[in-house]
Design an enzyme around this catalytic site. Sequence first.
Site, PDB file in Angstrom:
ATOM      1  N   ARG A  61      39.962  40.584  38.844  1.00 50.70           N
ATOM      2  CA  ARG A  61      40.930  41.316  39.671  1.00 50.70           C
ATOM      3  C   ARG A  61      41.603  42.370  38.807  1.00 50.70           C
ATOM      4  NH1 ARG A  61      43.685  38.731  44.288  1.00 50.70           N
ATOM      5  NH2 ARG A  61      45.542  39.604  43.337  1.00 50.70           N
TER       6      ARG A  61
ATOM      7  N   ASP B 247      43.637  45.469  37.310  1.00 49.87           N
ATOM      8  CA  ASP B 247      44.925  46.081  37.639  1.00 49.87           C
ATOM      9  C   ASP B 247      44.774  47.562  37.985  1.00 49.87           C
ATOM     10  OD1 ASP B 247      46.671  43.956  37.357  1.00 49.87           O
ATOM     11  OD2 ASP B 247      46.862  44.228  35.190  1.00 49.87           O
TER      12      ASP B 247
ATOM     13  N   TYR C 267      35.362  42.597  28.480  1.00 47.58           N
ATOM     14  CA  TYR C 267      36.118  43.842  28.638  1.00 47.58           C
ATOM     15  C   TYR C 267      35.956  44.723  27.410  1.00 47.58           C
ATOM     16  CZ  TYR C 267      38.727  42.082  32.695  1.00 47.58           C
ATOM     17  OH  TYR C 267      39.089  41.626  33.935  1.00 47.58           O
TER      18      TYR C 267
ATOM     19  N   ARG D 224      44.906  44.025  27.539  1.00 52.65           N
ATOM     20  CA  ARG D 224      45.736  45.181  27.183  1.00 52.65           C
ATOM     21  C   ARG D 224      46.798  44.796  26.149  1.00 52.65           C
ATOM     22  NH1 ARG D 224      47.669  47.134  32.855  1.00 52.65           N
ATOM     23  NH2 ARG D 224      48.939  48.538  31.599  1.00 52.65           N
TER      24      ARG D 224
END
Lengths: 245, 245
Positions: free
Chosen positions: B47, B49, B107, B194
């Site tokens: 999901r 951002d 990622y 992040r």
Amino acid sequence: MRLLIAYDGTDFRGWARQPEVRTVAGVLEEALGRLVGKPPHLSVAGRTDAGVHARGQVASFPAPGHLDPERVQRALNAMLAPEVVVREARWAPQGFDARHSATSREYLYRIDTGPVPDPFDARYVWHRPGELVVSSMRTAAGHLVGNHDFASFCRVPGRQAGTVRTLRTLTVVSKGDRVGIRAVAPSFLHQMVRSLAGTLAWVGDGRIDPDAMPGILAARSRGAAGPMAPAHGLTLVRVGYGRRR
Amino acid sequence: MRLLIAYDGTDFRGWARQPEVRTVAGVLEEALGRLVGKPPHLSVAGRTDAGVHARGQVASFPAPGHLDPERVQRALNAMLAPEVVVREARWAPQGFDARHSATSREYLYRIDTGPVPDPFDARYVWHRPGELVVSSMRTAAGHLVGNHDFASFCRVPGRQAGTVRTLRTLTVVSKGDRVGIRAVAPSFLHQMVRSLAGTLAWVGDGRIDPDAMPGILAARSRGAAGPMAPAHGLTLVRVGYGRRR
């Protein structure tokens, strides 16, 4: 002062300033005007068409001696980056003119032959699904390199002083789904690189025989060559200012 | 049916459907609704951002048996590409659920350390001028790999069931001005990648000692780690559906 510039051409109607429309020269000259009082005229190495991008465009303008190149770079980037980025600003030798002093221009035309586009560079690459036979494209390119009358690869030959040009390099590289066409010449005719790229794409998919190139050149007619490839696949990569050859 | 999806997250408020705002699930479900009559609910592996991109997102939905995956792919791409691209659509084994069946997420966080941004990927890379000491970042990353309580790297720990995760891979690669941080885990906490990237950037520029990582983990407090890196540098690269390890 000499500027080395990169830009995403997507949202510009090309380089050259025109009334009422957004152009790269327009926004740069306006931003420079805020620094020096009055928008200067930028001389430019490659007058890119609407939608065409640049990594290594070079422009120059007459600047007052007190102007600091680093400050010019910082101020322009603060106003225009990342869509237009001044990669370098510096003083040029007396008499330097970005357009007239340039001795070579290098362009890269990129094609994505994969089944679906790539969201991360769809704006910079011509998505044209289906295999291209690179060896045929290279054979065709070999016929086009050199000093020729490129009238068949020029949009409106009548508007230019002569259609003979020296194509120094025309190479085809491929990696995975991507095909890149690199073209280097002292100067190009209007839309010549896109006409070369469109023609090579038709060679790659078998619609034109690679050995038809000499005949296409000899025809000196735009209709003899393949179609013009779309603007967004084209990037001005580098401008040379070496000795004239 | 299982969809492999890439998207440019720039103009989306993230994956998850929300009223009144443009989200990736929102546009996909609406487009699917035109095909199957009623917008289905998409289960999704990551999901993402607002502003986060994906190359290899996976989503699934219950589809009527007569629906042809190739037709779904073609129709969705006709409506949404190149911003959102369905790279593949196919039937999945009975019981497959893009979210619950996933066994790993990978990622990539990208940083551009050069002096000026690059117009061609400024939307996908965090432009952060100034050198990063990659060897220090690698030392720090070494402390973070493994099974830990990552509460210090999670935005709102209270809202999730536990903050222990197994970070399988955290590598730092660099080439020219670019630094890439690759993170693989069965699952991540909210904004964990992040937070890891922002912390590693502070390690790279010397603001945090690489050997401070064990202490930062032990603190279990968001304030102990470095800042959260901006969303646009992050891309969900791949989702794994192999055996659970």
